[in-house]
Enzyme design. Structure first.
Site, mmCIF file in Angstrom:
data_model
loop_
_atom_site.group_PDB
_atom_site.id
_atom_site.type_symbol
_atom_site.label_atom_id
_atom_site.label_comp_id
_atom_site.label_asym_id
_atom_site.label_seq_id
_atom_site.Cartn_x
_atom_site.Cartn_y
_atom_site.Cartn_z
ATOM 1 N N GLN A 1 -17.569 -9.605 -11.421
ATOM 2 C CA GLN A 1 -18.839 -9.129 -10.882
ATOM 3 C C GLN A 1 -19.021 -7.646 -11.173
ATOM 4 O O GLN A 1 -18.098 -6.960 -11.582
ATOM 5 C CB GLN A 1 -18.890 -9.379 -9.366
ATOM 6 C CG GLN A 1 -17.649 -8.880 -8.619
ATOM 7 C CD GLN A 1 -17.385 -9.687 -7.355
ATOM 8 O OE1 GLN A 1 -18.267 -10.291 -6.784
ATOM 9 N NE2 GLN A 1 -16.128 -9.683 -6.914
ATOM 10 N N HIS B 1 -18.607 -7.286 10.677
ATOM 11 C CA HIS B 1 -17.254 -7.858 10.721
ATOM 12 C C HIS B 1 -16.876 -8.360 12.115
ATOM 13 O O HIS B 1 -16.217 -9.386 12.253
ATOM 14 C CB HIS B 1 -16.248 -6.844 10.176
ATOM 15 C CG HIS B 1 -16.389 -6.624 8.693
ATOM 16 N ND1 HIS B 1 -16.876 -5.444 8.158
ATOM 17 C CD2 HIS B 1 -16.152 -7.443 7.645
ATOM 18 C CE1 HIS B 1 -16.911 -5.553 6.836
ATOM 19 N NE2 HIS B 1 -16.472 -6.740 6.493
ATOM 20 N N GLU C 1 -13.000 -5.934 1.413
ATOM 21 C CA GLU C 1 -12.867 -4.595 2.000
ATOM 22 C C GLU C 1 -11.648 -4.473 2.920
ATOM 23 O O GLU C 1 -11.202 -3.372 3.229
ATOM 24 C CB GLU C 1 -14.101 -4.212 2.836
ATOM 25 C CG GLU C 1 -15.417 -4.214 2.093
ATOM 26 C CD GLU C 1 -16.176 -5.503 2.306
ATOM 27 O OE1 GLU C 1 -15.522 -6.572 2.383
ATOM 28 O OE2 GLU C 1 -17.410 -5.438 2.388
ATOM 29 N N ASP D 1 -8.434 -13.459 -2.183
ATOM 30 C CA ASP D 1 -9.606 -12.920 -2.869
ATOM 31 C C ASP D 1 -9.398 -13.053 -4.371
ATOM 32 O O ASP D 1 -8.285 -12.881 -4.878
ATOM 33 C CB ASP D 1 -9.841 -11.458 -2.477
ATOM 34 C CG ASP D 1 -11.265 -11.003 -2.792
ATOM 35 O OD1 ASP D 1 -12.003 -10.631 -1.863
ATOM 36 O OD2 ASP D 1 -11.647 -11.034 -3.991
ATOM 37 N N ASP E 1 -8.462 -18.033 -6.772
ATOM 38 C CA ASP E 1 -9.730 -18.671 -6.459
ATOM 39 C C ASP E 1 -9.564 -19.375 -5.112
ATOM 40 O O ASP E 1 -8.662 -20.198 -4.943
ATOM 41 C CB ASP E 1 -10.078 -19.693 -7.558
ATOM 42 C CG ASP E 1 -11.303 -20.524 -7.217
ATOM 43 O OD1 ASP E 1 -12.365 -20.311 -7.830
ATOM 44 O OD2 ASP E 1 -11.209 -21.387 -6.310
ATOM 45 N N GLY E 2 -10.433 -19.028 -4.139
ATOM 46 C CA GLY E 2 -10.266 -19.519 -2.772
ATOM 47 C C GLY E 2 -10.220 -21.035 -2.693
ATOM 48 O O GLY E 2 -9.399 -21.619 -1.976
ATOM 49 N N ASP F 1 -15.584 -15.121 4.120
ATOM 50 C CA ASP F 1 -16.305 -13.848 3.987
ATOM 51 C C ASP F 1 -16.664 -13.679 2.513
ATOM 52 O O ASP F 1 -16.050 -12.890 1.792
ATOM 53 C CB ASP F 1 -15.384 -12.720 4.474
ATOM 54 C CG ASP F 1 -16.105 -11.378 4.502
ATOM 55 O OD1 ASP F 1 -17.343 -11.366 4.383
ATOM 56 O OD2 ASP F 1 -15.410 -10.348 4.616
ATOM 57 N N PRO G 1 -19.848 -16.198 -8.415
ATOM 58 C CA PRO G 1 -18.518 -16.763 -8.215
ATOM 59 C C PRO G 1 -18.399 -17.646 -6.963
ATOM 60 O O PRO G 1 -17.378 -18.284 -6.761
ATOM 61 C CB PRO G 1 -17.634 -15.524 -8.080
ATOM 62 C CG PRO G 1 -18.538 -14.451 -7.560
ATOM 63 C CD PRO G 1 -19.909 -14.762 -8.078
#
Lengths: 309, 309, 309, 309
Positions: free
Chosen positions: B39, B70, B94, B114, B146-147, B164, B173
């Site tokens: 990205q 959050h 983050e 992530d 990859d989740g 998230d 993605p």
């Protein structure tokens, strides 16, 4: 081109030509953004203009047409002078102005005086294509100093003095470099055939400022000539004013110009040539009318001219 | 505030909420801008929101109100669960999501998966205030993967799974992380009291996408609850959807919530508390009406939902 | 100028020159906004440009510099022709093109063919300053019709044909008025000394379209000449192309032009004069290079040229 | 959605929430734009929000969510009062505030005092859907006058006074309607159970102004309550403040609210109901902190509060 593509980056540059007329440009990449001792600096890669230098929110030059700006600034005075050997540049951070000056074989020395060392460092790092090695040229001499202070101290004479300055913004670093007092110092540092030229802001967005600069120089030099060129990166026609002690650039014929380019430079330039020289000086009536407006007073240190904002 | 000040930098960020509704924000400084394998990434300092992370042209979080986002994402499910020990986060670059999870003393392990290592590196370098050291916490485990692939391979069970993720953009993605097939895998990885939560896009600009996510989760979990919070940085109210196997977050009283915060976290949070919990779930009729619209079909791998663009 | 003043109205006009280069202009007042059978029309008063006509989101002309556009469109061909008596205008809704044509005493008849009756009505009501009464001139004849159909049916001959059309936008009303087939019809309707001229889009934002129009006309006429002028209202330099059967506008001297203006018009114009004529045709090398690019094929009815969008 | 479609009209509305945060909205049609004796007025049809009223560059209400604004302004005070019979509205040009008041069967008289007759005329002509005939209701009385002058002269008492005013802009018509002196007059015109409510600007973009209005009312009334609702058309959460002589809106239970809606209105409203009432008053900590900031002084005629601009 869909909105998805447009928003892909989300980063844009807005140049506020006037409070009611802005230009918005898509930014592909921000190479640098920060603040020096003197001004805010950004080096960005535009989607349409390629890499560009931005000072205090105004595009100074972009790869798209920096050659148009720098050739239009440099060559009319250089070609008008019969044999320019010593040239002084005030400002000119990118090095592209010196690059054009050094194309003239007659040149023995170019002194460039810029106040902002940090901008020079950034330009060398991020925009080396602009200077094309001039910073290493043996004829090139760099001085980090306030341009006006430098001239006041200097006793040297120059054949050509080129003022490649930021616009006269209130509170900015340059507005005292557009006054009768300053141009008088410039005149005194010119040889007998000497000429000076300055960028003179937009002739579309700040015509009165352009006229003020013209009338200020006309009050100091026996010969003053105003001209303009279309700068896509500046989103408007851009003005320049020449102050000359003896020689008149407007008197050069198409052939004179092309002949001198051949002898002195030895090859064609990308933009400037005989009929372009002639076209530069062909100002339309509605611009000439403002230049001749006697109610527009020369700018002085006490009453400087500022860009409308 | 004069236009001079506005144009001083000239750098702006435009978020195209829809092709006809954009938000323009002044950028003070661009700390980073580039493209990873997955990205486009920018880290900027906004004039009004402070530092922010931008992925593919969408603000992910800013210092101004990342705590609102959050805390609203993490605590409703965490507080609803009687004793969350093992927590899985997909996305959450983050580190702020993990930060909120780790406030719960009951937590023994947080696994964060992530896909974009480069974003994690940038976040640690430019936005350390967001993770506040969680990346060094002994209970924290980072997996670059990859989740969905990770969950398919994994045999572990989690008490809470927090999604998230970036929005379901066509070609982006994340769009296959909002489908019946994916939520079924998530359900199978949850313990018997387990809950999942996902961010669910804007309830103002993409209400139908929000409703599709809700109806998709409701087709997979016995209990589904949708809620929203106003996010100034996202320029709109933001949606979340909970999928639960047994426990109902909407049944918690103001006192339950405040009591559990006291025992389990030991001090007040910046945003989330009992009456906020209640307000989050108080959706207005015109939003409830769309959530109940039976013509909106669950998203599947074959027919995913995409943000309108 | 404070932001309060700027936002006082809140109404702005955005012209998308390209997806990545927009111009934003403050609108003082919207006099009319609506849709005709053929296009979307707005008549606005800009803060900086005064009243303006906007068709399909593109400024057609404004009080600020419509005289520059219309004089540049009309006079080069009119002055090149030794004795223009019968003139045809396709498009030219505002009436300003006819206004300039009728300044030439030699003219006995001007036929203006415009497809959009509604635009003409709006122009007469909201922008009477543009036509200055030409619609009542005995030499002026208005025909509401499709310009191409009109020419196909017509057997009349004209000394000068002026194509004052909207840009060739995909799906727009004009793109079939920029093809080999159409220009061949135009050529056949011209007298032996006849010339045609067409607006040819921006030479900054759509240089290849400009070159395509030039190369298309050059494939139909023995003499083709391209020129440009800076149009502040169009935010760029604007192109025009002349097709001529025998006479070459580029061969006129500064004195020829000024002499003919004197005899035939009897007084100075606001913009056009001898040295402006010369400057119009002084195209820079980088534009000439594209005009000469043989890979750019003439536009045909089967393969028309469209503005990039 | 391609850029061609976006630029098809070219007309946009920009709301400058702050000098560094703007919202840009596509305009489908401008129904009216002009200037009255008191303010600049535009009635536009937005691509996304439908028809809207704009005063001095700020959206006052749009079809998309005017019901959210007007129900949130009117019903909390009306429902808190046991039996509101006489209601005064200052401002409320669109007629939608009166429309909501008149839903309460207990109401015998609504007096609406607006200074700008011209806006009322435009609203009736272009936005009749907003007032839905209230201007013809026998219980409705319109007075064209300065709201403060009217109250100073009046000796009548009201059960509820609703201040539906434009923001306190420097030089605008409303800033003296947000001061201690003014609220004292309002208090004196209220019956013993009386309540007043005022819109109180954005709680996101002008939180300190919101807090100032709250603290000003709290210095005049024994009971002051602040609340907010998300307004998509205003691009932010919007604040309201209630001043009450005896009754506390925050003490109403969910059931109280729903019960009174049933008896007094007889049918459900589009937005306002019991749990929404509760959610409106659930202000987050960071907003409550500013409301309690004792360094924020009440606004007086001598030191009024102005929107930051």
């Amino acid at each position: 081109m869909s909105i998805r593509n447009i928003s892909a980056e989300g980063s844009w540059f807005i140049e506020f030509n006037t409070p009611f007329s802005w230009h918005v440009r898509g930014v592909k990449r921000v190479l640098y953004s920060g603040t020096t001792k003197y001004q805010r600096v950004a080096v960005v890669e535009f989607e349409d203009l390629g890499k560009a230098l931005i000072l205090d929110g105004k595009v100074q030059s972009s790869f798209y047409d920096e050659f148009v700006y720098h050739e239009s600034l440099v060559h009319p005075v250089m070609i008008t002078h019969p044999n320019p050997r010593r040239v002084l540049i005030l400002g000119g951070g990118e090095g592209a102005t010196a690059r054009e000056v050094l194309r003239h074989r007659s040149v023995e020395e170019v002194v460039m005086v810029d106040i902002d060392n940090e901008v020079l460092r950034l330009v060398k790092e991020y925009l080396p294509e602009m200077s094309q090695g001039v910073f290493e040229d043996s004829r090139f001499k760099l001085v980090i100093d306030d341009g006006r202070k430098f001239l006041e101290r200097s006793r040297d004479k120059y054949d050509v003095i080129i003022l490649d300055l930021t616009d006269p913004l209130e509170g900015g670093p340059s507005y005292l470099l557009y006054t009768v007092e300053f141009y008088s110092i410039v005149r005194d540092r010119l040889s007998d055939d000497g000429l000076m030229v300055t960028q003179a802001t937009s002739t579309s967005y700040s015509l009165r400022t352009f006229a003020t600069i013209y009338r200020t120089i006309a009050s100091v030099f026996p010969i003053a000539r105003a001209y303009q060129v279309y700068m896509h990166s500046f989103d408007s026609t851009w003005g320049f004013v020449i102050g000359s002690k003896r020689l008149d650039p407007a008197s050069l014929s198409l052939e004179d110009v092309n002949g001198r380019i051949r002898e002195r430079i030895g090859k064609e330039l990308r933009f400037y040539e005989g009929d372009i020289h002639r076209a530069l000086f062909a100002l339309p009536k509605h611009i000439r009318a403002v230049l001749e407006d006697k109610s527009i007073m020369p700018a002085t240190d006490k009453n400087p001219t500022f860009l409308p904002a």
